[in-house]
Design a protein around this motif. Structure first.
Motif, PDB file in Angstrom:
ATOM      1  N   GLN A 165       2.876  -0.580 -10.029  1.00 31.88           N
ATOM      2  CA  GLN A 165       2.829  -0.227  -8.605  1.00 31.88           C
ATOM      3  C   GLN A 165       3.728  -1.167  -7.800  1.00 31.88           C
ATOM      4  OE1 GLN A 165      -0.960  -0.916  -6.624  1.00 31.88           O
ATOM      5  NE2 GLN A 165       0.047  -0.768  -4.639  1.00 31.88           N
ATOM      6  N   ARG A 223       5.185   9.219   1.963  1.00 32.66           N
ATOM      7  CA  ARG A 223       6.548   9.109   2.503  1.00 32.66           C
ATOM      8  C   ARG A 223       7.220  10.466   2.578  1.00 32.66           C
ATOM      9  NH1 ARG A 223       8.295   3.784   3.957  1.00 32.66           N
ATOM     10  NH2 ARG A 223       6.476   2.575   3.329  1.00 32.66           N
ATOM     11  N   ALA A 245       4.579   4.866  -7.554  1.00 32.47           N
ATOM     12  CA  ALA A 245       3.747   3.697  -7.220  1.00 32.47           C
ATOM     13  C   ALA A 245       2.332   4.156  -6.892  1.00 32.47           C
ATOM     14  CB  ALA A 245       4.350   2.941  -6.039  1.00 32.47           C
ATOM     15  N   PHE A 246       2.259   5.264  -6.170  1.00 31.22           N
ATOM     16  CA  PHE A 246       0.944   5.795  -5.814  1.00 31.22           C
ATOM     17  C   PHE A 246       0.168   6.234  -7.057  1.00 31.22           C
ATOM     18  CE2 PHE A 246      -1.752   9.484  -4.860  1.00 31.22           C
ATOM     19  CZ  PHE A 246      -2.679   8.863  -4.044  1.00 31.22           C
ATOM     20  N   LEU A 283       8.004  -0.934  -5.997  1.00 34.46           N
ATOM     21  CA  LEU A 283       8.185  -0.968  -4.543  1.00 34.46           C
ATOM     22  C   LEU A 283       9.028  -2.173  -4.116  1.00 34.46           C
ATOM     23  CD1 LEU A 283       4.489  -0.177  -3.487  1.00 34.46           C
ATOM     24  CD2 LEU A 283       6.450   1.383  -3.404  1.00 34.46           C
ATOM     25  N   ALA A 336       7.856   5.994  -4.243  1.00 35.68           N
ATOM     26  CA  ALA A 336       6.567   5.929  -3.553  1.00 35.68           C
ATOM     27  C   ALA A 336       5.516   6.725  -4.325  1.00 35.68           C
ATOM     28  CB  ALA A 336       6.709   6.463  -2.127  1.00 35.68           C
ATOM     29  N   ALA A 386      -2.543   8.389   2.209  1.00 38.50           N
ATOM     30  CA  ALA A 386      -2.095   8.307   0.822  1.00 38.50           C
ATOM     31  C   ALA A 386      -2.862   9.395   0.084  1.00 38.50           C
ATOM     32  CB  ALA A 386      -2.411   6.939   0.237  1.00 38.50           C
ATOM     33  N   ILE A 392      11.423   3.628   1.516  1.00 38.87           N
ATOM     34  CA  ILE A 392      11.069   3.763   0.100  1.00 38.87           C
ATOM     35  C   ILE A 392      11.363   5.188  -0.333  1.00 38.87           C
ATOM     36  CG2 ILE A 392       9.231   3.542  -1.617  1.00 38.87           C
ATOM     37  CD1 ILE A 392       7.885   1.571   0.302  1.00 38.87           C
ATOM     38  N   VAL A 413       0.862  -1.187   0.000  1.00 42.52           N
ATOM     39  CA  VAL A 413       0.000   0.000   0.000  1.00 42.52           C
ATOM     40  C   VAL A 413       0.900   1.239   0.000  1.00 42.52           C
ATOM     41  CG1 VAL A 413      -1.661   1.332   1.356  1.00 42.52           C
ATOM     42  CG2 VAL A 413      -1.902  -1.161   1.185  1.00 42.52           C
ATOM     43  N   PRO A 414       0.775   2.109  -1.006  1.00 44.95           N
ATOM     44  CA  PRO A 414       1.689   3.245  -1.124  1.00 44.95           C
ATOM     45  C   PRO A 414       1.302   4.422  -0.232  1.00 44.95           C
ATOM     46  CG  PRO A 414       0.222   3.181  -3.013  1.00 44.95           C
ATOM     47  CD  PRO A 414      -0.173   2.033  -2.131  1.00 44.95           C
ATOM     48  N   LEU A 415       1.560   4.293   1.062  1.00 44.75           N
ATOM     49  CA  LEU A 415       1.281   5.401   1.981  1.00 44.75           C
ATOM     50  C   LEU A 415       2.307   6.510   1.745  1.00 44.75           C
ATOM     51  CD1 LEU A 415       0.524   3.366   5.232  1.00 44.75           C
ATOM     52  CD2 LEU A 415      -1.139   4.546   3.789  1.00 44.75           C
ATOM     53  N   LYS A 445      11.097   8.662  -1.906  1.00 40.48           N
ATOM     54  CA  LYS A 445       9.845   9.353  -2.188  1.00 40.48           C
ATOM     55  C   LYS A 445       9.438   9.280  -3.655  1.00 40.48           C
ATOM     56  CE  LYS A 445       7.270  13.415  -0.751  1.00 40.48           C
ATOM     57  NZ  LYS A 445       6.593  13.660  -2.006  1.00 40.48           N
TER      58      LYS A 445
END
Lengths: 673, 254
Positions: free
Chosen positions: B192, A140, B161-162, B196, B158, A162, B153, A136-138, B155
């Motif tokens: 995604q 950062r 991926a988001f 990661l 991340a 997110a 991770i 899950v890409p929370l 940024k």
């Protein structure tokens, strides 16, 4: 006051910080071989349902999942925006399990159970770990660590997020885990299915009746346990932030089969939603509480001030939350913020064409961020335009999707003008009464997530719904379900030679046929009335009664009138509703008829509960019970209990009380000043 | 009130009606009067359905749920474009201020071999669920996770991926593609997890399985026309498809 003998909360003995760890290490287990012969039905595929189903299947249980949408990924948890709380203390700002526990109990206005809430705070950290492990890409920070922000009712930064799509990302994580089990054959997925009844045999839940929404076929499904993860009932108000399909039917049918309904009147009215634009309005859209990190709420100091917000000078603006609640400011809990907005609008200070709105303004923090960014970039003497441009970029990264959504709906650009917001129905703290194991008063029938009543008392704090749904599904039910199912293993063994045991008969048991016939008759009844008014029109009328008389402020006269009006509406519905089409086809109008029929009955109980609770607490505000300054006035002497309603027959319920015991928190008047 | 300023529209709607998956469908024409420009497109359909029920005719079936652009359930093909004329929005977020008085609006279901019509404007998109079930996950049972901040991770990774994970699984990419390809949907999930650290262990196996399932479901091939990216309500980038192609090559080479 002693609790009703029918309500055993089963809170384990011992110190609060050891209750759960000791309990889960000592509860009965089900061995792997026996798990394979135990069937669990999970109704609903949101955070609670998907996480429970995936986890139970990983453990070896045979699981079936039901959802009314076309895919489990569509459940309304997906729309949660702002974040999920966890007591990680990554920000080193004084957070702890105890502080999350304390904030949640206080936020709930001392109407939640200590034992459940402490457990919730305890497992909150595990949830973040699990979700991150799933990919899950929370959000950062630049160092690669997780980022946090603040939510209402707390003074620490413990909310993981997110962007404005936290619910989506967490749900897709749980959905992926669920689909993995589907792919492995451990979970059978029944999408576009709606549960219409619980089947009980000798007092225990043994399965459900579900309608295949594509073909209209009525189906019987057997289970050793049934988990209702079916969300809340905010759509009883017609207009809410819930999805169009969100409904109470599964929980309500369970209620009519013996599951007590806890605190039905506890409704959360969320302070920051996009205001109603006209009679055509079909739902309301939330603007995340996270916006209150950077948005300041205000109204003009002058009544009926029709100037454009950008033309009103600073000194003529009333930042009423900052004025009334200096300690928490714009981040007071939702119930407090909503009532304060209503107070200003009712007093004549509202803005926009309807005058039922207040401003949520980002200009101040846009400038603040812009200056910080300029400093980072070593820009000396940046122009005002430069500062604003840089600040907008920061705002966009944090809330971009919310700003876009606002613009789509209103046609206004919130980067340029303040948002107009007003409170709207968002969440229901009430729900099926459950014990510490999350079991309802019907053995074998469980309620998880928003569908139960247990953790948020009379008001839920922001970013705690995602936490509770996933806590229940990933970390509580996997342990507590064994308590009941280990007993089932013993029973199955004792009855293995019995020719008519439930394990042999399963859906051939006559009770299944009886329930199926009843539900089929109900479907046919809707179609046979052939009245003159649409299902939708009844829903709208119900919503209006509820909003006017059982909404943000309630009083004895209004609630009494509402009960009469709802009873009359029910009678009219059953005489005059028009449902077209057939039973044996895809028929959304027929689906909705069943849901509205249940909402009407629930609405009556909500008013009854609100009428009996002669105090104000959290989201339940009785106008007769307020302090001189307009704050809610609780009555702990007479109402420090959970109201659990037992269904008797139409318009007739018996009240049972579960006393709330506070051993670890000193109960006090809630203050955010 | 919104910027519609209370303007009212008269519209002609040509809507696809189809009794069930086996029936032959056809267009039905309806007139609507006094539609507020502040309404959402689906609220306009609510008005039409209320009108139909009042006339004793069955309402038009259409998929919808959250009505805030995130659940991915709504799926109307409006004037030849999935989710209508406006970029980067779902049908539920499309508002009537995007239309003019006396417009004729043609509304059809998603059309793809892999998305059979169930009724009227409702299609079966369960193929997407089966693709995810084939490998769109990280295999981690509940309870096995280490502390979340032990996985660092960067940024940018991340954020990328988001951006890929923002896909709502609505199927507009398939509906708009002349080949009925699901590459944008599949590549978003593959990307995604490929971006990661958590996704590395199963990286090769995942892309092979998901692409195989995609092919078995009857989705067409990608010929890089880019319509999917242009019509995606969440602006999922074509870069994901390029990345998935690289992942495929990497996985096939072993």
């Amino acid at each position: 006051m002693a609790s009703s003998p029918k309500l055993d909360s089963k809170i384990p003995e011992g110190p609060i910080d050891q209750k759960w760890s000791k309990y889960r290490s000592t509860v009965a287990l089900v061995n792997p071989a026996n798990k394979r012969s135990l069937e669990v039905l999970v109704v609903g595929s949101g955070l609670a349902g998907a996480s429970a189903a995936a986890t139970l299947a990983e453990m070896g249980y045979k699981v079936k999942v039901f959802c009314f949408q076309d895919s489990p990924r569509r459940a309304h948890s997906i729309a949660a925006q702002g974040g999920i709380n966890a007591a990680k203390n990554y920000q080193n700002d004084g957070d702890s399990t105890y502080r999350l526990f304390y904030d949640t109990i206080k936020g709930g206005d001392y109407r939640a159970r200590e034992g459940n809430v402490y457990r919730l705070a305890e497992v909150s950290s595990n949830i973040i770990d699990q979700c991150v492990a799933q990919g899950v890409p929370l959000a950062r920070e630049y160092g690669g660590l997780l980022s946090n922000r603040s939510f209402g009712g707390t003074q620490v930064q413990r909310t993981f997020y997110a962007a404005g799509q936290t619910g989506q990302q967490l749900l897709l994580g749980a959905y992926s885990a669920l689909q993995r089990q589907v792919g492995m054959g451990a979970v059978e997925l029944c999408a576009r299915h709606e549960m219409l009844d619980v089947v009980t045999i000798d007092g225990k839940a043994r399965g459900i009746i579900a309608r295949n929404l594509i073909t209209g076929a009525m189906e019987k499904h057997f289970g050793h346990a049934v988990l209702l993860c079916t969300g809340g009932y905010g759509n009883v108000f017609y207009l809410s932030t819930n999805a169009m399909g969100s409904n109470v039917t599964a929980a309500w049918k369970a209620h009519k089969k013996g599951a007590f309904f806890g605190n039905p009147c506890y409704t959360q009215i969320h302070p920051t939603c996009i205001p109603v634009s006209g009679d055509h309005q079909s739902k309301l859209t939330l603007m995340s509480e996270s916006l209150r990190n950077d948005g300041r709420i205000w109204v003009p100091k002058k009544k009926d001030d029709n100037r454009k917000p950008t033309d009103i000078p600073e000194e003529e603006r009333d930042y009423y939350l900052e004025r009334r609640y200096p300690a928490f400011g714009n981040l007071v809990p939702r119930d407090v913020a909503s009532r304060a907005a209503k107070e200003r609008c009712d007093a004549g200070y509202g803005v926009g064409a309807s005058k039922k709105a207040v401003y949520l303004d980002f200009a101040f923090n846009t400038i603040r961020y812009g200056k910080t960014e300029a400093a980072k970039l070593n820009l000396h003497n940046p122009s005002q335009e430069e500062i604003v441009r840089l600040g907008k970029e920061v705002i966009k990264e944090k809330y971009g999707n919310l700003f876009d959504m606002y613009q789509q709906i209103t046609g206004e650009n919130p980067y340029e003008v303040p948002m107009r917001i007003y409170p709207a129905v968002h969440y229901t703290m009430g729900g099926l009464w459950v014990d510490y194991n999350l079991m309802t008063t019907v053995p074998g029938l469980y309620a998880l997530g928003e569908a139960n009543f247990s953790d948020h008392g009379a008001n839920r704090l922001g970013a705690s719904a995602l936490m509770q749904g996933l806590a229940d599904g990933y970390f509580v039910i996997p342990y507590t379900l064994g308590v009941y199912l280990s007993g089932e293993v013993s029973r199955m063994s004792a009855e293995k030679d019995k020719a008519d045991s439930i394990d042999k008969l399963k859906t051939k048991h006559p009770e299944f046929d009886k329930a199926l016939e009843e539900q089929t008759a109900l479907i046919n009844k809707f179609l046979s009335i052939k009245g003159t008014k649409s299902v939708e029109s009844f829903h709208k009328r119900l919503g209006l009664i509820m909003w006017e008389k059982c909404g943000m402020a309630r009083n004895k006269q209004g609630l009494t009138e509402a009960i009469g009006e709802i009873q009359a509406l029910r009678e009219e519905f059953w005489k005059d509703v028009r449902v077209l089409g057939d039973a044996n086809e895809f028929n959304p109008d027929l689906e909705k008829a069943g849901r509205v029929a249940d909402f009407i009955e629930l609405g009556e109980l909500m008013c009854k509960d609100a009428l009996h609770r002669e105090e104000s607490c959290g989201g339940h505000f009785r106008e007769e019970h307020q302090e001189a300054d307009g704050e809610a006035k609780r009555d702990d002497e007479h109402f420090k209990y959970v109201a659990a309603w037992e269904f008797k027959n139409t318009s007739n319920w018996e009240l049972h009380k579960e006393e709330l015991v506070y051993e670890n928190i000193k109960i006090a008047q809630r203050s955010y000043k | 009130m919104g910027s519609g300023n209370g303007e009212l529209l008269n519209l002609t709607l040509k809507v696809w009606r189809q009794k069930n998956s086996k029936a032959k469908g056809s267009f039905e024409t309806h007139q609507l009067k006094g539609i507020s420009t502040d309404m959402s497109f689906l609220e306009m359909f609510d008005v039409l359905n209320e009108q139909l029920i009042h006339e004793g005719k069955e309402a038009i079936a259409f998929d919808h749920d959250c009505r805030e652009g995130i659940c991915g359930m709504c799926s109307m093909y409006i004037n030849g474009r999935p989710h209508g004329p406006k970029g980067a929005v779902t049908t539920c977020q499309l508002h009537m201020r995007s239309f003019k008085n006396n417009d004729t609006i043609v509304v059809e279901p998603w059309r793809s071999v892999a998305f059979p019509v169930i009724k009227d404007l409702v299609v079966d998109r369960s193929a997407f669920d089966r693709i995810v079930a084939s490998g769109g996950y990280v295999s981690v049972n509940t309870g096995n996770a280490k502390d979340a901040n032990n996985i660092l991770i960067p940024k940018p990774a991340a954020d990328d991926a988001f951006a890929a994970a923002a896909c709502i699984g609505c199927g507009a990419c398939v509906a708009t593609c002349k080949n009925g390809s699901a590459m944008l949907f599949v590549s978003a999930k593959v990307s995604q997890l490929a971006l990661l650290p958590q996704g590395q262990v199963e990286r090769k196996e995942r892309v092979l399985k998901m692409v195989q399932q995609m092919d078995e479901e009857g989705f067409g091939n990608c010929t890089n026309t880019g319509a999917c990216e242009a019509e995606c309500p969440k602006e999922i980038s074509l870069e994901n498809i390029a990345r998935m192609n690289r992942e495929m090559i990497g996985a096939s080479l072993k």
